[in-house]
Enzyme design. Structure first.
Site, mmCIF file in Angstrom:
data_model
loop_
_atom_site.group_PDB
_atom_site.id
_atom_site.type_symbol
_atom_site.label_atom_id
_atom_site.label_comp_id
_atom_site.label_asym_id
_atom_site.label_seq_id
_atom_site.Cartn_x
_atom_site.Cartn_y
_atom_site.Cartn_z
ATOM 1 N N LYS A 29 13.579 -14.657 -25.727
ATOM 2 C CA LYS A 29 13.072 -14.636 -24.466
ATOM 3 C C LYS A 29 12.001 -13.716 -24.269
ATOM 4 O O LYS A 29 11.817 -12.767 -24.858
ATOM 5 C CB LYS A 29 14.089 -14.505 -23.255
ATOM 6 N N ARG A 128 25.652 -11.524 -11.660
ATOM 7 C CA ARG A 128 24.128 -12.012 -11.766
ATOM 8 C C ARG A 128 24.193 -13.410 -11.661
ATOM 9 O O ARG A 128 24.414 -14.012 -10.775
ATOM 10 C CB ARG A 128 23.518 -11.138 -12.793
ATOM 11 N N TYR A 254 -7.351 12.657 -15.518
ATOM 12 C CA TYR A 254 -7.397 12.479 -14.041
ATOM 13 C C TYR A 254 -6.448 13.562 -13.442
ATOM 14 O O TYR A 254 -5.307 13.910 -14.163
ATOM 15 C CB TYR A 254 -6.524 11.144 -13.818
ATOM 16 N N MET A 302 -5.498 4.292 -18.050
ATOM 17 C CA MET A 302 -5.112 2.833 -18.086
ATOM 18 C C MET A 302 -5.510 2.237 -19.302
ATOM 19 O O MET A 302 -4.656 1.556 -20.271
ATOM 20 C CB MET A 302 -5.883 2.032 -17.265
HETATM 21 C C1 LIG Z 1 18.803 -11.168 -22.886
HETATM 22 C C2 LIG Z 1 19.955 -11.720 -22.843
HETATM 23 C C3 LIG Z 1 20.503 -11.449 -24.038
HETATM 24 C C4 LIG Z 1 20.414 -10.621 -25.148
HETATM 25 O O1 LIG Z 1 20.567 -9.269 -24.976
HETATM 26 P P1 LIG Z 1 20.323 -7.888 -26.004
HETATM 27 O O2 LIG Z 1 21.053 -6.938 -25.128
HETATM 28 O O3 LIG Z 1 18.883 -7.851 -25.988
HETATM 29 O O4 LIG Z 1 21.142 -8.316 -27.217
HETATM 30 C C5 LIG Z 1 22.013 -12.188 -24.284
HETATM 31 N N1 LIG Z 1 22.461 -13.016 -23.154
HETATM 32 C C6 LIG Z 1 21.763 -13.137 -22.106
HETATM 33 C C7 LIG Z 1 22.510 -14.074 -21.057
HETATM 34 C C8 LIG Z 1 20.541 -12.562 -21.739
HETATM 35 O O5 LIG Z 1 20.089 -12.385 -20.658
#
Ligand SMILES: *Cc1c(COP(=O)(O)O)cnc(C)c1O
Length: 366
Positions: A29, A128, A254, A302
């Site tokens: 992701k 969550r 800055y 930046m």
């Molecule tokens: C992002 C995510 C992972 C991967 O987690 P890491 O700590 O990066 O290994 C696994 N399961 C879910 C549901 C996630 O959102």
């Protein structure tokens, strides 16, 4: 230049795969944590990975484009309203997180007289995404509904896996195992997945049938209190675009909150907070310049960052065209994230799109 070592990513995945008895998926992701999913995904596939996780439909559609067709692609956020058709069209497996997503998927399948597969996410303590226990129990009483969504994976997510002493790790493991036993009565072949990177290192009780590493395959330490078992994956070096020898006592940057006396020398490098060099790197993050250790001075802006290079005994014209390494063997990702009080995750995912990128693979490894 951001150098991304694909063979290190492959080695890390293979290591995780051996630690977890061959049950490893890969989480790609957020553009593979900023490293480039379209390069990282195929490299993992050729290392043997077949299960991939992304966060959104858009990431899933793009992954379908660069992963071979026998890859399973799970979308962690599930389908939003009206997205189910696109999931089906691209053979994406939605991670269904609520009863309403479950009902939608079932309806879709019934309408088309199909059994497109899904994954079901359970909340075991993260609070969550995912079904609460009473919702899950309700689901398990409705075998027809379960069969209509054709669940191939049951998953949950650990909240405290990077702290092995936290009691929630065992609590979540037990809740997950209990729920998995319930649904297995209806779908005996369902696979079970609980552990992220850190969870894998809690031990085999947490592995179940599929582990979901992200961070660790990109070189982030899954056990922050232990020595990092993963190979480093990224190097970052910032090109020097101007060198100045100070002709007076001056303030720099800055806010004019840094100063140097006449005679000192400063390098201006390309790369600033828009490239993930957060100002919370704070005072004086370090880098390597031709074997010399140098420090930043003044606020990171930046697009550019200033380094005090007064102790580098090389003429200025030789320094133009050189680069300062800020992520390397000497200054690891972990060092940088500690220094900036950010997670390794945050540093990686914010490295940004402006760097020139170089991918190392077996073929072009030096
Ligand atoms: C992002 C995510 C992972 C991967 O987690 P890491 O700590 O990066 O290994 C696994 N399961 C879910 C549901 C996630 O959102």
């Amino acid at each position: 230049m951001l150098t991304i070592d694909l063979s290190a990513i492959q080695a890390n995945w293979l290591y995780i795969s051996s630690v977890s008895q061959g049950t490893a998926a890969a989480v790609i992701k957020a553009n593979a944590y900023g490293l480039g999913a379209s390069r990282v995904g195929p490299a993992l596939y050729s290392a043997g990975c077949r299960d991939f996780f992304v966060a959104t439909l858009e990431e899933g559609l793009s992954a379908r484009g660069f992963l071979p067709s026998d890859s399973l692609i799970y979308v962690l956020g599930g389908p939003r309203i009206c997205e189910t058709q696109e999931f089906i069209g691209a053979k994406l497996i939605p991670v269904l997180c609520s009863l309403s997503q479950i009902k939608d998927w079932a309806q879709q399948n019934q309408k088309q007289n199909c059994t497109f597969p899904s994954a079901v996410k359970l909340n075991t303590g993260m609070t969550r995404l995912g079904l609460d226990r009473y919702e899950f129990n309700f689901l398990c009483e409705d075998a027809d509904l379960i069969k209509a969504i054709n669940p191939v994976l049951l998953m949950s997510h650990l909240a405290c896996a990077d702290d092995p002493s936290h009691r929630l790790n065992s609590v979540q493991q037990q809740r997950f195992a209990q729920s998995a036993a319930l649904i297995a009565k209806i779908i005996p072949s369902i696979r079970r997945s609980l552990a992220n990177s850190s969870g894998i290192f809690l031990g085999s009780k947490w592995h179940f049938d599929l582990v979901r590493p992200g961070a660790a395959i990109y070189g982030i330490n899954p056990q922050p209190k232990q020595v990092n078992p993963m190979m480093p994956v990224v190097r970052l070096s910032l090109p020097i675009i101007q060198v100045r020898t100070l002709d007076d006592d001056v303030t720099l940057g800055y806010g004019a909150d840094a100063s140097l006396p006449k005679g000192k020398r400063v390098a201006v490098v390309a790369g600033g907070y828009a490239d993930g060099l957060h100002r919370t790197l704070g005072k004086q993050p370090e880098g390597d310049l031709c074997g010399y250790r140098v420090r930043t001075i003044g606020r990171i802006s930046m697009d550019v960052t200033l380094f005090d290079i007064s102790d580098v005994y090389l003429p200025s014209d030789q320094l133009l065209g050189q680069s300062i390494e800020v992520i390397s063997e000497n200054f690891t990702l972990e060092y940088l994230s500690n220094k900036s009080q950010l997670l390794g995750y945050e540093v990686l995912t914010s490295l940004g799109g402006r760097y020139k990128r170089q991918y190392l693979s077996e073929a072009n490894h030096d």
